[in-house]
Design a protein around this motif. Sequence first.
Motif: not given
Lengths: 249, 226
Positions: B153-154, B226, A123, A139, B164, A142-143, A130, B157-160, B167-168, A133-134, A146, B223, A126
């Motif tokens: 929701s996480m 913005d 876990l 953001r 993801l 913040r993510y 993760f 907003n990401s590229r992948a 994976l998560l 990818a942002i 979380v 989340l 990843t």
Amino acid sequence: MSGRGLGQLSIATALVLLAGFGLVFFWVPMDAIEGFRQKIFYLHVPLAIVALCGFMAGGVEGFRHLRSNDRRHDANSYVFIHISVVFGVATLITGMIWAKASWGHYWVWDEPTLVSFLIVFLLYCTYYPFRYAIEDRDRQARYASVFAITAGAFVPLNFMAVRMAESLIHPRVFATSQGGLPGSMLFTFLVCLVGVALLWVTLVKLELLGKQTSGQVSKLRRALEAEGFGKSEPTGTVGRRIAPNLEAR
Amino acid sequence: MTPFGQAFAAIVAKDLRTELRTMRSLPAMVLFAVTTFVIFRFGLDRTALSGSLASGVIWTTLLFAAVLGINRIFLPEREEGGFDAFRLAPVDRPALFAAKAAVLFLYLAVLEVIVVPVFAVFFLQEWSGLAPMIVVLLLTNLGFAALGTLISSMAVNSRARDLLVPLLLLPLVVPLMIAATGATTHLLDAGGPSYDKFGTWLLVLGLYDGIFCLVGYAVFDFLLED
């Protein structure tokens, strides 16, 4: 400044770890059943405990980041998790060596402690893709916080759930009703635990100092570029880094 | 009705209406699950399953079908500006979390209503374990819904994004899967259901659901910023 006291801390870490290993090899009695190979216990178990506590501390730092919106807490959370993943690798390797010596196999699937540690480790692996990818920095922080909170809550829950599917070859030295460890072993174990925990703190501080320094370097470089120096050269902004940015704002 | 309840009801109604009109998620999930059963039928080369093998097949299939739905639960919000509209509206943000989790829960329930009988027809000789299995399905759906909404929701907003989510999600649902298969194994035993450790597993499921509903509810606010 997180660099303060790093020297003394490193020396203390080295001393405690050396003392711990001295006790392990020259003082503590041999285990009656397992003999010499049991001594890896004094490395394997502290590594696992420190890694798991580090993961949960990463969750706490993530929580503080969300509360305060202070970048330093995000950096702490990232570095805590990063160093704990490294310790997790070490735990898996030492555990596999011990398992091979003791049980004859590198990995035993019906053993809850192994499986739950592996799940937690996967876990947290990843966490890197993760973050990567942002794109947006705020953001991302913040993510990631979380994620750290969710995963931190998951760690104890996972151990409980997997342990329900009980099987008992993995030694439960602290929970057994018939006394657990004798005093000399417990003392040695605690010294090793403190040593490994100090090692973790030292590495965290070193990593944070590194992040701070590179943040300052890139800030200075940008200031120089703004003055018109070195404009023709390609600068250090090639590729994005996933580590949190610690520049002073 | 409270403002929270109004927002909740509006979002659930909107999502269900969209799904009824576009059929974006559910048919794909059902089709995926049924195809997976066919693959298991030939992969395992058995016509009848029972015990741990049966519960493993049904839960693996449901998990991956759920991933399909979880991947898409926030997609219209992102692509068609639902997030912006929601941020502009003067309502509690956790209402969106609760509504999306409820919608996901409903999707999974519909999926199971169709797919579990198909599974029984394909593989089971003893059907009496299916009635108590409803409790396990409901509790596991709740866990999937809470965690899936959070992860989706996480990731959205990401590229992948599509990469993801599994994976998560997969490591996070391992305890859920352990408890669900543990509770189901003896229900699907060849000689009729038995209830060994059934209550304990339900307790684990309930605890897991409770914790991740709370975590999701608490962190969802951050989340959406913005």
